[in-house]
Design a protein around this motif. Sequence first.
Motif, PDB file in Angstrom:
ATOM      1  N   TRP A  24       0.830  -1.206   0.000  1.00  0.00           N
ATOM      2  CA  TRP A  24       0.000   0.000   0.000  1.00  0.00           C
ATOM      3  C   TRP A  24       0.864   1.256   0.000  1.00  0.00           C
ATOM      4  O   TRP A  24       0.584   2.208  -0.718  1.00  0.00           O
ATOM      5  CB  TRP A  24      -0.900   0.039   1.223  1.00  0.00           C
ATOM      6  CG  TRP A  24      -2.096  -0.841   1.193  1.00  0.00           C
ATOM      7  CD1 TRP A  24      -2.709  -1.377   0.094  1.00  0.00           C
ATOM      8  CD2 TRP A  24      -2.854  -1.277   2.319  1.00  0.00           C
ATOM      9  NE1 TRP A  24      -3.798  -2.120   0.477  1.00  0.00           N
ATOM     10  CE2 TRP A  24      -3.908  -2.072   1.839  1.00  0.00           C
ATOM     11  CE3 TRP A  24      -2.735  -1.075   3.684  1.00  0.00           C
ATOM     12  CZ2 TRP A  24      -4.849  -2.659   2.663  1.00  0.00           C
ATOM     13  CZ3 TRP A  24      -3.670  -1.658   4.528  1.00  0.00           C
ATOM     14  CH2 TRP A  24      -4.711  -2.447   4.021  1.00  0.00           C
ATOM     15  N   VAL A  32       3.288   3.637  -3.241  1.00  0.00           N
ATOM     16  CA  VAL A  32       2.278   4.147  -4.170  1.00  0.00           C
ATOM     17  C   VAL A  32       2.728   4.113  -5.632  1.00  0.00           C
ATOM     18  O   VAL A  32       1.943   3.701  -6.501  1.00  0.00           O
ATOM     19  CB  VAL A  32       1.811   5.556  -3.739  1.00  0.00           C
ATOM     20  CG1 VAL A  32       0.866   6.169  -4.765  1.00  0.00           C
ATOM     21  CG2 VAL A  32       1.157   5.494  -2.362  1.00  0.00           C
ATOM     22  N   TRP A  72       1.780   0.918  -7.383  1.00  0.00           N
ATOM     23  CA  TRP A  72       0.393   0.441  -7.458  1.00  0.00           C
ATOM     24  C   TRP A  72       0.008  -0.079  -8.838  1.00  0.00           C
ATOM     25  O   TRP A  72      -0.699  -1.094  -8.931  1.00  0.00           O
ATOM     26  CB  TRP A  72      -0.580   1.533  -7.018  1.00  0.00           C
ATOM     27  CG  TRP A  72      -0.642   1.806  -5.549  1.00  0.00           C
ATOM     28  CD1 TRP A  72       0.133   1.272  -4.546  1.00  0.00           C
ATOM     29  CD2 TRP A  72      -1.545   2.702  -4.907  1.00  0.00           C
ATOM     30  NE1 TRP A  72      -0.220   1.791  -3.328  1.00  0.00           N
ATOM     31  CE2 TRP A  72      -1.247   2.680  -3.519  1.00  0.00           C
ATOM     32  CE3 TRP A  72      -2.559   3.533  -5.358  1.00  0.00           C
ATOM     33  CZ2 TRP A  72      -1.956   3.444  -2.596  1.00  0.00           C
ATOM     34  CZ3 TRP A  72      -3.248   4.295  -4.434  1.00  0.00           C
ATOM     35  CH2 TRP A  72      -2.957   4.247  -3.074  1.00  0.00           C
ATOM     36  N   ASN A  91      -2.487  -3.116  -9.731  1.00  0.00           N
ATOM     37  CA  ASN A  91      -3.806  -2.570 -10.050  1.00  0.00           C
ATOM     38  C   ASN A  91      -3.831  -2.283 -11.549  1.00  0.00           C
ATOM     39  O   ASN A  91      -3.333  -1.254 -11.996  1.00  0.00           O
ATOM     40  CB  ASN A  91      -4.076  -1.295  -9.256  1.00  0.00           C
ATOM     41  CG  ASN A  91      -5.459  -0.727  -9.502  1.00  0.00           C
ATOM     42  OD1 ASN A  91      -6.062  -0.970 -10.546  1.00  0.00           O
ATOM     43  ND2 ASN A  91      -5.963   0.043  -8.571  1.00  0.00           N
ATOM     44  N   MET A  99      -3.774   9.430  -8.690  1.00  0.00           N
ATOM     45  CA  MET A  99      -3.907   8.199  -9.472  1.00  0.00           C
ATOM     46  C   MET A  99      -4.351   8.569 -10.879  1.00  0.00           C
ATOM     47  O   MET A  99      -5.283   9.360 -11.045  1.00  0.00           O
ATOM     48  CB  MET A  99      -4.969   7.268  -8.873  1.00  0.00           C
ATOM     49  CG  MET A  99      -4.646   6.718  -7.537  1.00  0.00           C
ATOM     50  SD  MET A  99      -5.812   5.416  -6.991  1.00  0.00           S
ATOM     51  CE  MET A  99      -7.391   5.983  -7.558  1.00  0.00           C
ATOM     52  N   LEU A 130      -3.353  -7.343  -5.530  1.00  0.00           N
ATOM     53  CA  LEU A 130      -2.606  -7.003  -4.311  1.00  0.00           C
ATOM     54  C   LEU A 130      -2.177  -8.262  -3.570  1.00  0.00           C
ATOM     55  O   LEU A 130      -1.009  -8.410  -3.194  1.00  0.00           O
ATOM     56  CB  LEU A 130      -3.459  -6.119  -3.405  1.00  0.00           C
ATOM     57  CG  LEU A 130      -2.905  -5.844  -2.008  1.00  0.00           C
ATOM     58  CD1 LEU A 130      -1.598  -5.074  -2.069  1.00  0.00           C
ATOM     59  CD2 LEU A 130      -3.932  -5.097  -1.169  1.00  0.00           C
TER      60      LEU A 130
END
Length: 134
Positions: free
Chosen positions: A21, A24, A27, A31, A51, A128
């Motif tokens: 997490w 960043v 990610w 994702n 994002m 994740l």
Amino acid sequence: MWSTEHTLETTATREQVWRAWSDVPRWPEWNPDLERADLAGPFAAGSRITMTPHGDEPIELLIADALEPELFVDEARLGETVIRTIHRVEPVGADRRRVVYRMEIAGPEGETIGPAISGDFPEVLAGLVARVES
């Protein structure tokens, strides 16, 4: 208020989930909807995340709360609508944890946008968990 919650169990530790997490910029590696993610400041309450979904405009998030290694909350504002996503990891047993993503939307557009923007939660959680278990 509109809300939804998705969970997935893992053998990863809370600390492993927290590291994923808090990293960043990485990610987008787990994702698949994200082209880019940036963090301004430490991964802590008051900092901002930008994002950028593939083919879309950047989304600004405020880290509203963070309690290492078990919880962080981000918020986005769209006019009068506030979107809060609570990310937490909780014990299930001696060697298992549950990762929880809960979205709460307060405001006039919750029922309309909620299902669309949380629809990828199962895929994101799977990415994740695959990352932290590898």
